[in-house]
Write a protein that holds these residues in place. Structure first.
Motif, PDB file in Angstrom:
ATOM      1  N   SER A  91      52.150  20.358   1.161  1.00  0.00           N
ATOM      2  CA  SER A  91      51.907  20.931  -0.251  1.00  0.00           C
ATOM      3  C   SER A  91      51.752  19.656  -1.042  1.00  0.00           C
ATOM      4  O   SER A  91      51.512  19.473  -2.196  1.00  0.00           O
ATOM      5  CB  SER A  91      52.875  22.344  -0.941  1.00  0.00           C
ATOM      6  OG  SER A  91      54.480  21.664  -0.402  1.00  0.00           O
ATOM      7  N   TYR A 129      38.363  19.253  -0.593  1.00  0.00           N
ATOM      8  CA  TYR A 129      37.911  18.558  -2.056  1.00  0.00           C
ATOM      9  C   TYR A 129      39.381  17.737  -2.300  1.00  0.00           C
ATOM     10  O   TYR A 129      40.465  17.232  -1.836  1.00  0.00           O
ATOM     11  CB  TYR A 129      37.922  20.150  -3.118  1.00  0.00           C
ATOM     12  CG  TYR A 129      36.451  20.720  -2.731  1.00  0.00           C
ATOM     13  CD1 TYR A 129      36.645  21.418  -1.568  1.00  0.00           C
ATOM     14  CD2 TYR A 129      35.705  21.119  -3.304  1.00  0.00           C
ATOM     15  CE1 TYR A 129      35.967  22.865  -1.076  1.00  0.00           C
ATOM     16  CE2 TYR A 129      35.034  21.867  -2.886  1.00  0.00           C
ATOM     17  CZ  TYR A 129      34.841  22.658  -1.769  1.00  0.00           C
ATOM     18  OH  TYR A 129      33.975  23.928  -1.778  1.00  0.00           O
ATOM     19  N   GLN A 188      40.755  16.578  -7.054  1.00  0.00           N
ATOM     20  CA  GLN A 188      40.772  16.816  -8.277  1.00  0.00           C
ATOM     21  C   GLN A 188      41.434  16.409  -8.561  1.00  0.00           C
ATOM     22  O   GLN A 188      42.668  15.999  -8.825  1.00  0.00           O
ATOM     23  CB  GLN A 188      41.039  18.685  -7.859  1.00  0.00           C
ATOM     24  CG  GLN A 188      41.498  19.317  -9.474  1.00  0.00           C
ATOM     25  CD  GLN A 188      42.305  20.029 -10.248  1.00  0.00           C
ATOM     26  OE1 GLN A 188      43.245  20.615  -9.313  1.00  0.00           O
ATOM     27  NE2 GLN A 188      41.402  20.712 -10.909  1.00  0.00           N
ATOM     28  N   LEU A 191      36.528  20.635  -9.359  1.00  0.00           N
ATOM     29  CA  LEU A 191      36.569  20.319  -7.645  1.00  0.00           C
ATOM     30  C   LEU A 191      35.892  19.354  -7.228  1.00  0.00           C
ATOM     31  O   LEU A 191      34.834  19.575  -7.660  1.00  0.00           O
ATOM     32  CB  LEU A 191      36.845  21.147  -6.673  1.00  0.00           C
ATOM     33  CG  LEU A 191      37.737  21.951  -6.782  1.00  0.00           C
ATOM     34  CD1 LEU A 191      38.049  23.420  -6.214  1.00  0.00           C
ATOM     35  CD2 LEU A 191      39.637  21.557  -6.149  1.00  0.00           C
ATOM     36  N   PHE A 248      45.148  15.348  -5.733  1.00  0.00           N
ATOM     37  CA  PHE A 248      45.217  17.197  -5.266  1.00  0.00           C
ATOM     38  C   PHE A 248      44.318  16.902  -4.113  1.00  0.00           C
ATOM     39  O   PHE A 248      43.389  17.046  -5.168  1.00  0.00           O
ATOM     40  CB  PHE A 248      45.556  17.687  -6.622  1.00  0.00           C
ATOM     41  CG  PHE A 248      46.211  18.988  -6.706  1.00  0.00           C
ATOM     42  CD1 PHE A 248      45.810  20.064  -5.520  1.00  0.00           C
ATOM     43  CD2 PHE A 248      47.458  19.258  -6.093  1.00  0.00           C
ATOM     44  CE1 PHE A 248      45.545  21.190  -4.866  1.00  0.00           C
ATOM     45  CE2 PHE A 248      47.586  20.653  -5.681  1.00  0.00           C
ATOM     46  CZ  PHE A 248      47.335  21.158  -5.371  1.00  0.00           C
ATOM     47  N   ILE A 287      42.417  19.213  -1.200  1.00  0.00           N
ATOM     48  CA  ILE A 287      42.564  21.280  -0.787  1.00  0.00           C
ATOM     49  C   ILE A 287      41.486  20.732   0.181  1.00  0.00           C
ATOM     50  O   ILE A 287      40.036  21.019  -0.197  1.00  0.00           O
ATOM     51  CB  ILE A 287      41.987  21.645  -1.953  1.00  0.00           C
ATOM     52  CG1 ILE A 287      42.790  21.414  -3.596  1.00  0.00           C
ATOM     53  CG2 ILE A 287      42.024  23.252  -2.223  1.00  0.00           C
ATOM     54  CD1 ILE A 287      42.394  22.608  -4.113  1.00  0.00           C
ATOM     55  N   ASN A 327      46.492  26.043   0.045  1.00  0.00           N
ATOM     56  CA  ASN A 327      46.868  25.884  -1.730  1.00  0.00           C
ATOM     57  C   ASN A 327      47.320  24.099  -2.326  1.00  0.00           C
ATOM     58  O   ASN A 327      47.272  23.755  -3.171  1.00  0.00           O
ATOM     59  CB  ASN A 327      48.688  26.188  -1.700  1.00  0.00           C
ATOM     60  CG  ASN A 327      48.645  27.603  -1.412  1.00  0.00           C
ATOM     61  OD1 ASN A 327      46.957  28.823  -1.658  1.00  0.00           O
ATOM     62  ND2 ASN A 327      49.514  28.341  -1.259  1.00  0.00           N
ATOM     63  N   ARG A 350      49.456  17.341  -2.784  1.00  0.00           N
ATOM     64  CA  ARG A 350      49.778  16.410  -4.210  1.00  0.00           C
ATOM     65  C   ARG A 350      50.181  15.358  -3.132  1.00  0.00           C
ATOM     66  O   ARG A 350      51.294  15.078  -2.900  1.00  0.00           O
ATOM     67  CB  ARG A 350      51.165  17.365  -5.223  1.00  0.00           C
ATOM     68  CG  ARG A 350      50.908  16.156  -5.485  1.00  0.00           C
ATOM     69  CD  ARG A 350      50.515  15.740  -6.995  1.00  0.00           C
ATOM     70  NE  ARG A 350      49.464  17.184  -7.704  1.00  0.00           N
ATOM     71  CZ  ARG A 350      48.220  16.643  -8.938  1.00  0.00           C
ATOM     72  NH1 ARG A 350      47.690  15.065  -8.286  1.00  0.00           N
ATOM     73  NH2 ARG A 350      47.941  17.592  -9.331  1.00  0.00           N
TER      74      ARG A 350
END
Lengths: 113, 116
Positions: free
Chosen positions: B9, B36, B38, B44, B91, B93, B109, B112
């Motif tokens: 995570s 993706y 961000q 995104l 970030f 995803i 989720n 990072r």
């Protein structure tokens, strides 16, 4: 833990009628809020976002959403839908620490001619 | 519960090292997964489409040698950020379609990544 709830998995609505897609989140910290749309055969597209300031946010294609902190909601609305609005809509929340990003399960909007 | 699991995570690494991010579909098979990225306060950005058993499809401007994607099984796709630099901090995803590549998505989720 953070969660994002989109209560309505499917929303059928007649063309030119208004629509509201609901989104509720759980968080004890400040958040950023997003609505994304996934049109058929396409990737995600950002509709609108709330970072700070006015709680009423206007996005593309005539959509708007209102941030309600007391109700922890960020419902998406459009006063008159078009056939081309048929798509999957995702609500997303990011805690402003930037350490997590959460999506709802999506709402499938079908506009009926 | 979550149907797409993304791990780790969060991760902090030193500049020049490589970092692997895993994306697993927990109770369904995903022949396609999307990665993706961000940036803070932005939307995104689709980086690439991961295809099981074949090469990933990268979006324009994404360095395929920098962001290595492997989709070795129907439930696992990995993104490796090679020779990470501070500008790679972001970030990340992953998502997977529920049924077939064009169906609505399940999202991980996110991860990072901070490169020091």
């Amino acid at each position: 833990a953070q969660s994002v709830t989109q209560l309505d998995s499917q929303v059928p609505v007649f063309e030119e009628a208004p629509v509201e897609l609901r989104c509720n989140y759980s968080s004890s910290v400040s958040v950023y809020l997003f609505w994304y749309v996934q049109y058929p055969n396409q990737g995600l597209q950002l509709l609108l976002k709330y970072l700070s300031g006015s709680t009423l946010v206007k996005g593309i294609n005539g959509f708007e959403a209102e941030f309600n902190k007391s109700q922890t909601s960020f419902h998406l609305r459009k006063p008159s839908v078009h056939i081309s609005d048929t798509a999957e809509y995702f609500c997303a929340v990011s805690e402003n620490t930037g350490n997590q990003f959460y999506f709802g399960t999506g709402t499938s909007l079908t506009v009926i001619p | 519960g979550a149907v797409v699991s993304q791990h780790p995570s969060w991760v902090i690494c030193k500049s020049g090292t490589s970092v692997k991010i895993e994306c697993r579909s927990l109770d369904f098979q995903a022949t396609t997964m999307f990665w993706y990225r961000q940036f803070p306060k932005q939307s995104l950005m689709l980086m690439a489409t991961s295809n099981e058993g074949s090469k990933a499809t990268y979006e324009q401007g994404v360095e395929k040698d920098k962001f290595l994607i492997n989709h070795a099984s129907l439930t696992l796709s990995t993104l490796t950020v090679t020779s990470a630099h501070p500008e790679d901090s972001s970030f990340y995803i992953c998502s997977a379609p529920r049924q077939g590549w064009n169906s609505p998505l399940h999202f991980g989720n996110g991860t990072r990544l901070t490169v020091t």
